[in-house]
Design an enzyme around this catalytic site. Structure first.
Site, short mmCIF file in Angstrom:
data_model
loop_
_atom_site.label_atom_id
_atom_site.label_comp_id
_atom_site.label_asym_id
_atom_site.label_seq_id
_atom_site.Cartn_x
_atom_site.Cartn_y
_atom_site.Cartn_z
N LYS A 30 0.84 -1.21 0.00
CA LYS A 30 0.00 0.00 0.00
C LYS A 30 0.87 1.25 0.00
O LYS A 30 1.82 1.34 0.78
CB LYS A 30 -0.89 0.02 1.25
CG LYS A 30 -1.80 -1.19 1.38
CD LYS A 30 -2.52 -1.22 2.72
CE LYS A 30 -1.59 -1.41 3.90
NZ LYS A 30 -2.27 -1.61 5.18
N THR B 80 -6.95 9.77 8.93
CA THR B 80 -6.69 8.47 8.30
C THR B 80 -6.44 7.38 9.35
O THR B 80 -5.83 6.37 9.06
CB THR B 80 -5.47 8.57 7.36
OG1 THR B 80 -4.38 9.14 8.10
CG2 THR B 80 -5.76 9.41 6.13
N GLY C 225 -6.88 4.21 11.17
CA GLY C 225 -7.60 2.97 10.91
C GLY C 225 -7.79 2.63 9.43
O GLY C 225 -8.55 1.71 9.10
N THR C 226 -7.11 3.34 8.55
CA THR C 226 -7.31 3.06 7.11
C THR C 226 -6.84 1.65 6.74
O THR C 226 -7.49 0.95 5.96
CB THR C 226 -6.59 4.07 6.20
OG1 THR C 226 -5.24 4.19 6.64
CG2 THR C 226 -7.25 5.41 6.22
N GLY C 227 -5.70 1.23 7.31
CA GLY C 227 -5.17 -0.11 6.99
C GLY C 227 -6.12 -1.20 7.48
O GLY C 227 -6.36 -2.19 6.78
N CYS C 228 -6.68 -1.01 8.67
CA CYS C 228 -7.64 -1.99 9.22
C CYS C 228 -8.88 -2.05 8.34
O CYS C 228 -9.36 -3.14 7.98
CB CYS C 228 -8.06 -1.60 10.64
SG CYS C 228 -6.70 -1.45 11.81
N1 LIG Z 1 -4.66 10.61 1.90
C1 LIG Z 1 -5.08 9.52 1.25
N2 LIG Z 1 -5.90 9.63 0.18
C2 LIG Z 1 -6.33 8.55 -0.49
N3 LIG Z 1 -6.00 7.30 -0.16
C3 LIG Z 1 -5.16 7.11 0.88
C4 LIG Z 1 -4.66 8.20 1.64
N4 LIG Z 1 -3.86 7.71 2.64
C5 LIG Z 1 -3.88 6.37 2.51
N5 LIG Z 1 -4.63 6.01 1.44
C6 LIG Z 1 -4.94 4.66 0.98
O1 LIG Z 1 -5.48 3.98 2.12
C7 LIG Z 1 -5.09 2.62 2.11
C8 LIG Z 1 -4.31 2.32 3.41
O2 LIG Z 1 -2.99 2.68 3.16
P1 LIG Z 1 -1.79 3.00 4.15
O3 LIG Z 1 -2.02 4.36 4.75
O4 LIG Z 1 -0.55 2.85 3.34
O5 LIG Z 1 -1.93 1.86 5.23
P2 LIG Z 1 -1.81 1.83 6.82
O6 LIG Z 1 -3.06 2.48 7.36
O7 LIG Z 1 -1.72 0.39 7.12
O8 LIG Z 1 -0.57 2.62 7.18
C9 LIG Z 1 -4.30 2.44 0.81
O9 LIG Z 1 -5.18 2.08 -0.23
C10 LIG Z 1 -3.74 3.82 0.55
O10 LIG Z 1 -3.39 4.00 -0.81
C1 LIG Z 2 -5.61 -2.48 17.83
C2 LIG Z 2 -5.02 -1.79 16.65
N1 LIG Z 2 -4.75 -2.50 15.55
C3 LIG Z 2 -4.19 -1.88 14.48
C4 LIG Z 2 -3.88 -0.55 14.51
C5 LIG Z 2 -3.24 0.11 13.35
O1 LIG Z 2 -4.23 0.41 12.46
P1 LIG Z 2 -4.07 1.11 11.05
O2 LIG Z 2 -5.25 0.78 10.25
O3 LIG Z 2 -2.74 0.83 10.47
O4 LIG Z 2 -4.24 2.58 11.45
P2 LIG Z 2 -3.29 3.64 12.08
O5 LIG Z 2 -2.50 3.09 13.18
O6 LIG Z 2 -2.50 4.04 10.86
O7 LIG Z 2 -4.19 4.69 12.55
C6 LIG Z 2 -4.19 0.17 15.67
N2 LIG Z 2 -3.95 1.50 15.76
N3 LIG Z 2 -4.75 -0.48 16.74
#
Ligand SMILES: Nc1ncnc2c1ncn2[C@@H]1O[C@H](COP(=O)(O)OP(=O)(O)O)[C@@H](O)[C@H]1O
Ligand SMILES: Cc1ncc(COP(=O)(O)OP(=O)(O)O)c(N)n1
Length: 270
Positions: free
Chosen positions: A176, A207, A209-212
């Site tokens: 990602k 953003t 929790g986007t990964g979850c």
């Molecule tokens: N500002 C943003 N605008 C649009 N899409 C985003 C943005 N930030 C993250 N994404 C998308 O959200 C998803 C989660 O990505 P990422 O942020 O890399 O993961 P994580 O939350 O695990 O760190 C991916 O599809 C990424 O391309």
């Molecule tokens: C309990 C718990 N699990 C996973 C995460 C991380 O989540 P993620 O979607 O990567 O979001 P951010 O940490 O980028 O906000 C978490 N915070 N807590």
């Protein structure tokens, strides 16, 4: 009668509702999938960071998993935060007896920078759990950890996705690009071809929790019988709209909006 798709999340909690099990269950529900959960750690966190963590004893994690699988159908499952090696061992032993799609979100560090798994668990995750996955969904720092390579460009992302499948044995890898600049692009390698999933970058700090949310949406879509490519494509739409209409709640990085793909609901809050 048609059976409802059933999905299980195995993860830690977020009492502020943006990440972890709470985000996963909201996503399953919005995608019309019956959601179930086994909790690995209770995390005192909010939009600004992690305050404390209480790990659930491993025997209790075992019992939760067993309680679900001996009674309920599981069409797909995902893992998020599994903090300790002994938890991973118990999960692996259980998983080997379960027939379901497995999506791993290799959670290591929260957005706030707080570590979410112990360092000795990282090696176990990579060597023992990764080969059991249908799909792993690392962000850039997680992909760097898994491959040992620096990722700065889209070419690096594609190389990392191939490395994770070909050399580390994952079923497929979705690297990602949220942590790079420019468009929000992710690369999927399924063992034979690379596919990209691209949207504009939305100007939002909300953003959390986007990964979850993304990995839960992929899991839900797999449980519905979608192919991997279609599961990711539809999940990318879900997470993008959830960021576009994210809630400006909390003092830090606000949470995603799970109503965003349901116009009749989110219009009420605009
Ligand atoms: N500002 C943003 N605008 C649009 N899409 C985003 C943005 N930030 C993250 N994404 C998308 O959200 C998803 C989660 O990505 P990422 O942020 O890399 O993961 P994580 O939350 O695990 O760190 C991916 O599809 C990424 O391309
Ligand atoms: C309990 C718990 N699990 C996973 C995460 C991380 O989540 P993620 O979607 O990567 O979001 P951010 O940490 O980028 O906000 C978490 N915070 N807590």
């Amino acid at each position: 009668m048609k059976q409802i798709p059933c999905a299980l999340t195995i993860a830690g909690t977020d009492p502020s509702g943006g990440a972890g099990v709470q985000a996963d269950l909201k996503t399953f529900q919005e995608l019309k999938v019956y959601g179930m959960s086994a909790i690995t750690s209770i995390v005192a966190q909010n939009t600004t960071g992690v305050r404390d963590v209480h790990h659930i004893p491993v025997e209790m994690i075992r019992q939760q998993l067993q309680s679900v699988s001996e009674d309920m159908p599981i069409h797909a499952l995902k893992t998020g935060m599994i903090a300790q090696k002994n938890m991973m061992e118990a999960f692996k032993e259980w998983l080997e007896k379960v027939d379901a799609f497995y999506v791993m979100d290799p959670v290591m560090v929260a957005q706030s920078g707080d570590p979410l798994i112990e360092s000795e668990s990282r090696e176990y995750l990579k060597k023992q759990l990764l080969p059991l996955t249908t799909l792993v969904t690392p962000n850039i720092p997680e992909a760097e950890h898994l491959t040992g390579e620096t990722i700065e460009t889209e070419e690096d992302m594609k190389m990392a996705a191939k490395h994770i499948v070909t050399d580390l044995g994952a079923g497929a890898a979705l690297v990602k690009g949220g942590h790079l600049n420019g468009k929000a692009i992710d690369y999927l390698f399924d063992g034979s071809r690379i596919q990209s999933f691209e949207t504009e970058r939305i100007d939002s700090a909300n953003t959390h929790g986007t990964g979850c949310t993304y990995s839960a949406a992929i899991t839900a879509n797999l449980s519905r019988g979608h192919s991997l490519g279609k599961a990711v494509e539809e999940a990318k739409y879900y997470v993008t709209e959830a960021i576009r209409y994210s809630f400006d709640l909390g003092k830090g990085n606000g949470p995603t909006n799970h109503f965003a793909v349901r116009e009749e609901v989110f219009n009420k809050w605009l």
